[in-house]
Design an enzyme around this catalytic site. Structure first.
Site, mmCIF file in Angstrom:
data_model
loop_
_atom_site.group_PDB
_atom_site.id
_atom_site.type_symbol
_atom_site.label_atom_id
_atom_site.label_comp_id
_atom_site.label_asym_id
_atom_site.label_seq_id
_atom_site.Cartn_x
_atom_site.Cartn_y
_atom_site.Cartn_z
ATOM 1 N N THR A 59 66.607 -18.562 31.335
ATOM 2 C CA THR A 59 67.324 -17.467 30.680
ATOM 3 C C THR A 59 66.945 -16.106 31.269
ATOM 4 O O THR A 59 65.805 -15.925 31.740
ATOM 5 C CB THR A 59 66.988 -17.478 29.170
ATOM 6 N N ASP A 60 67.862 -15.148 31.156
ATOM 7 C CA ASP A 60 67.542 -13.784 31.602
ATOM 8 C C ASP A 60 66.494 -13.132 30.698
ATOM 9 O O ASP A 60 65.888 -12.127 31.083
ATOM 10 C CB ASP A 60 68.810 -12.917 31.681
ATOM 11 N N GLU A 61 66.273 -13.721 29.499
ATOM 12 C CA GLU A 61 65.303 -13.104 28.569
ATOM 13 C C GLU A 61 63.876 -13.129 29.112
ATOM 14 O O GLU A 61 63.022 -12.393 28.619
ATOM 15 C CB GLU A 61 65.352 -13.804 27.205
ATOM 16 N N TYR B 67 60.253 -17.238 21.958
ATOM 17 C CA TYR B 67 61.222 -18.055 22.702
ATOM 18 C C TYR B 67 61.163 -17.736 24.191
ATOM 19 O O TYR B 67 60.978 -18.631 25.026
ATOM 20 C CB TYR B 67 62.649 -17.817 22.163
ATOM 21 N N LYS C 42 59.992 -19.954 27.516
ATOM 22 C CA LYS C 42 60.878 -20.244 28.656
ATOM 23 C C LYS C 42 60.226 -19.746 29.963
ATOM 24 O O LYS C 42 60.304 -20.420 30.993
ATOM 25 C CB LYS C 42 62.248 -19.577 28.466
HETATM 26 P P1 NAD Z 1 71.092 -25.638 21.973
HETATM 27 O O1 NAD Z 1 70.065 -25.175 21.023
HETATM 28 O O2 NAD Z 1 72.525 -25.576 21.571
HETATM 29 O O3 NAD Z 1 70.803 -27.156 22.384
HETATM 30 C C1 NAD Z 1 69.528 -27.632 22.665
HETATM 31 C C2 NAD Z 1 69.612 -29.150 22.768
HETATM 32 O O4 NAD Z 1 68.325 -29.648 23.115
HETATM 33 C C3 NAD Z 1 70.030 -29.831 21.459
HETATM 34 O O5 NAD Z 1 70.980 -30.836 21.702
HETATM 35 C C4 NAD Z 1 68.720 -30.432 20.952
HETATM 36 O O6 NAD Z 1 68.906 -31.598 20.162
HETATM 37 C C5 NAD Z 1 68.008 -30.738 22.267
HETATM 38 N N1 NAD Z 1 66.537 -30.802 22.110
HETATM 39 C C6 NAD Z 1 65.737 -29.889 21.508
HETATM 40 N N2 NAD Z 1 64.460 -30.288 21.543
HETATM 41 C C7 NAD Z 1 64.454 -31.485 22.212
HETATM 42 C C8 NAD Z 1 63.428 -32.385 22.589
HETATM 43 N N3 NAD Z 1 62.143 -32.163 22.278
HETATM 44 N N4 NAD Z 1 63.777 -33.493 23.273
HETATM 45 C C9 NAD Z 1 65.064 -33.741 23.586
HETATM 46 N N5 NAD Z 1 66.078 -32.935 23.235
HETATM 47 C C10 NAD Z 1 65.772 -31.809 22.553
HETATM 48 O O7 NAD Z 1 70.832 -24.831 23.296
HETATM 49 P P2 NAD Z 1 71.879 -24.179 24.329
HETATM 50 O O8 NAD Z 1 72.326 -22.879 23.792
HETATM 51 O O9 NAD Z 1 72.869 -25.207 24.720
HETATM 52 O O10 NAD Z 1 70.881 -23.872 25.545
HETATM 53 C C11 NAD Z 1 70.620 -24.857 26.527
HETATM 54 C C12 NAD Z 1 69.580 -24.316 27.498
HETATM 55 O O11 NAD Z 1 70.086 -23.120 28.099
HETATM 56 C C13 NAD Z 1 68.253 -23.947 26.850
HETATM 57 O O12 NAD Z 1 67.214 -24.338 27.712
HETATM 58 C C14 NAD Z 1 68.302 -22.421 26.720
HETATM 59 O O13 NAD Z 1 67.019 -21.874 26.801
HETATM 60 C C15 NAD Z 1 69.149 -22.060 27.915
HETATM 61 N N6 NAD Z 1 69.936 -20.828 27.772
HETATM 62 C C16 NAD Z 1 70.850 -20.685 26.758
HETATM 63 C C17 NAD Z 1 71.628 -19.544 26.680
HETATM 64 C C18 NAD Z 1 72.659 -19.334 25.589
HETATM 65 O O14 NAD Z 1 73.291 -18.265 25.551
HETATM 66 N N7 NAD Z 1 72.909 -20.292 24.721
HETATM 67 C C19 NAD Z 1 71.479 -18.527 27.636
HETATM 68 C C20 NAD Z 1 70.488 -18.680 28.618
HETATM 69 C C21 NAD Z 1 69.757 -19.843 28.696
HETATM 70 O O1 DAU Z 2 70.218 -13.902 27.122
HETATM 71 C C1 DAU Z 2 70.206 -15.297 27.048
HETATM 72 C C2 DAU Z 2 69.798 -15.742 25.658
HETATM 73 O O2 DAU Z 2 70.902 -15.459 24.808
HETATM 74 C C3 DAU Z 2 69.431 -17.213 25.565
HETATM 75 O O3 DAU Z 2 68.285 -17.452 26.340
HETATM 76 C C4 DAU Z 2 69.190 -17.653 24.122
HETATM 77 O O4 DAU Z 2 68.983 -19.056 24.062
HETATM 78 C C5 DAU Z 2 70.401 -17.282 23.293
HETATM 79 O O5 DAU Z 2 70.151 -17.574 21.936
HETATM 80 C C6 DAU Z 2 70.729 -15.801 23.455
HETATM 81 O O6 DAU Z 2 69.701 -14.970 22.867
HETATM 82 P P1 DAU Z 2 70.066 -13.644 22.043
HETATM 83 O O7 DAU Z 2 68.952 -13.339 21.143
HETATM 84 O O8 DAU Z 2 70.552 -12.580 22.949
HETATM 85 O O9 DAU Z 2 71.361 -14.202 21.252
HETATM 86 P P2 DAU Z 2 71.811 -14.090 19.725
HETATM 87 O O10 DAU Z 2 73.187 -14.670 19.645
HETATM 88 O O11 DAU Z 2 70.792 -14.614 18.776
HETATM 89 O O12 DAU Z 2 71.914 -12.525 19.506
HETATM 90 C C7 DAU Z 2 72.763 -11.736 20.326
HETATM 91 C C8 DAU Z 2 72.627 -10.295 19.875
HETATM 92 O O13 DAU Z 2 73.189 -10.170 18.567
HETATM 93 C C9 DAU Z 2 71.189 -9.832 19.755
HETATM 94 O O14 DAU Z 2 71.107 -8.457 20.140
HETATM 95 C C10 DAU Z 2 70.880 -9.959 18.264
HETATM 96 C C11 DAU Z 2 72.228 -9.694 17.624
HETATM 97 N N1 DAU Z 2 72.473 -10.401 16.343
HETATM 98 C C12 DAU Z 2 72.271 -11.753 16.312
HETATM 99 C C13 DAU Z 2 72.473 -12.450 15.142
HETATM 100 C C14 DAU Z 2 72.246 -13.943 15.095
HETATM 101 C C15 DAU Z 2 72.886 -9.692 15.217
HETATM 102 O O15 DAU Z 2 73.093 -8.470 15.269
HETATM 103 N N2 DAU Z 2 73.088 -10.396 14.049
HETATM 104 C C16 DAU Z 2 72.880 -11.748 13.960
HETATM 105 O O16 DAU Z 2 73.045 -12.318 12.851
#
Ligand code: NAD
Ligand code: DAU
Length: 339
Positions: free
Chosen positions: A128-130, A153, A157
């Protein structure tokens, strides 16, 4: 070429989109999905392909060596791994960091060790970019930006990224790391900003905006992200990091207003709530490297893909209802102080 892809976390949001894209775009490939099915894992996401003979599901924990071995046993050689499985929600990591260290750090090391023992061809680690921390009003994260994670988190990562890096440097293990910005699209668990706001607005419920609503994220349509991952899997250079971004920065409040306008709901639904502790102010990605080296760039424009995403949640209201009636409710009460 025939090959097996072991996907970890394939029942989650991005993983399930990726599994579907692979089966659509690579006729000869087999996909084994290893997923523990935590609160975020939902096999309904994969109902369209669950009977495809090229697909197999293994329920298991990436932290358990025996579970990972079972998943590898279901693969035919040659094997590549795409590692999505993680605890992924920042707010949950603020409530409790331990599950994040367990799955994201320990789980990644178990998967690396088992992959190395089986001489996998490639291991794409989805990060992730985080991990880069937070930006001021200008500038973008490049692959050389120092790691400065701010939440439990993102710290977990970053630790997992360093384990992949170490495996490459110490053992010559073919690990590749991707760091992408905020994804949106079908099958996203409604704890994240966009699906949460769509779900609440559809039900005429308040939309909780943290702080002043001016935190900025770079939004990437999930299909664009999956295509970038496929490019890294097939053509990326082991040992390298690739940033993936949507070139699409918006403050949260603008997103919330767009969702309300599209759904024809009033802005009076917006509620400013207590800010997220340690809330990163701005993320922005320089995705020049993946464009130059692998020819990838996003295809979807936010102005089309956001309404398309909203339509998907409207057309799949049953999916949303079932997700929302599960464990999600307990978490929601703890986070927002009501059910
Ligand atoms: P998600 O939370 O929707 O899904 C995570 C999946 O992993 C689920 O299916 C869960 O059951 C499985 N899982 C969790 N713990 C496990 C374990 N111990 N063993 C096996 N399976 C397990 O996540 P997502 O949003 O699809 O993100 C996927 C990946 O991309 C993550 O690694 C996250 O850090 C990364 N990522 C997500 C975003 C985003 O915007 N969603 C952005 C940047 C990076
Ligand atoms: O940047 C990549 C990341 O993006 C991933 O690595 C993470 O897995 C993914 O969850 C996401 O993280 P963020 O914290 O950026 O996403 P989130 O959707 O939780 O929040 C997006 C923005 O919105 C953040 O500035 C917080 C704000 N927010 C979020 C929630 C859930 C609110 O204002 N209200 C809310 O209820």
């Amino acid at each position: 070429m025939k090959r097996s892809i072991l996907v970890s976390g394939g029942a989650g949001f991005i993983g399930s989109n990726f599994v579907q894209l692979l089966l659509r775009q690579r006729a000869d490939w087999q996909v084994v999905n290893l997923d523990q099915l935590t609160y975020a894992g939902n096999l309904e996401n994969l109902s369209a392909i669950e009977k495809d003979p090229r697909y197999a599901f293994v329920q298991g924990d990436i932290c358990a060596q025996a579970d990972v071995a079972r998943a590898f046993a279901a693969c035919r050689a040659p094997v590549a791994v795409v590692h999505f499985a993680a605890e992924s929600h920042v707010d949950r990591s603020i409530q409790s960091g331990l599950p994040f260290v367990r799955t994201n750090v320990l789980g990644t090391q178990v998967l690396l060790d088992e992959s190395r023992a089986r001489k996998v061809e490639r291991f794409v680690h989805v990060s992730t970019d985080e991990v880069y921390g937070s930006l001021g009003a200008s500038g973008k994260f490049t692959e050389d930006t120092p790691l400065a994670p701010n939440s439990p988190y993102s710290a977990s990562k970053a630790a997992s990224d360093l384990l992949v890096r170490a495996a490459f440097h110490t053992h010559g293990f073919p690990g590749l790391i991707t760091r992408c910005s905020n994804n949106y699209g079908p099958y996203q668990f409604p704890e994240k900003l966009i699906p949460l706001m769509i779900a609440n607005a559809s039900d005429d419920q308040p939309l909780p905006v943290y702080g002043d609503g001016m935190n900025v994220r770079d939004w990437l349509y999930v299909e664009d992200h999956c295509e970038a991952l496929l490019a890294v899997l097939e053509r990326g250079q082991p040992g390298e990091v690739y940033n993936i971004g949507g070139n699409n920065e918006y403050p949260n409040l603008a997103i919330v207003r767009l969702i309300l306008a599209t759904l024809k709901k009033p802005e009076t639904l917006i509620r400013y709530v207590k800010d997220r502790p340690g809330h990163d102010r701005r993320y922005a990605i320089d995705a020049g490297k993946i464009h130059r080296e692998l020819g990838w760039e996003p295809r979807f424009r936010f102005e089309q893909a956001l309404p398309r995403t909203i339509q998907w949640y409207q057309a799949n209201s049953l999916w949303l209802q079932r997700v929302r009636s599960g464990a999600y409710r307990d978490y929601y009460a703890r986070q927002y102080g009501r059910s």
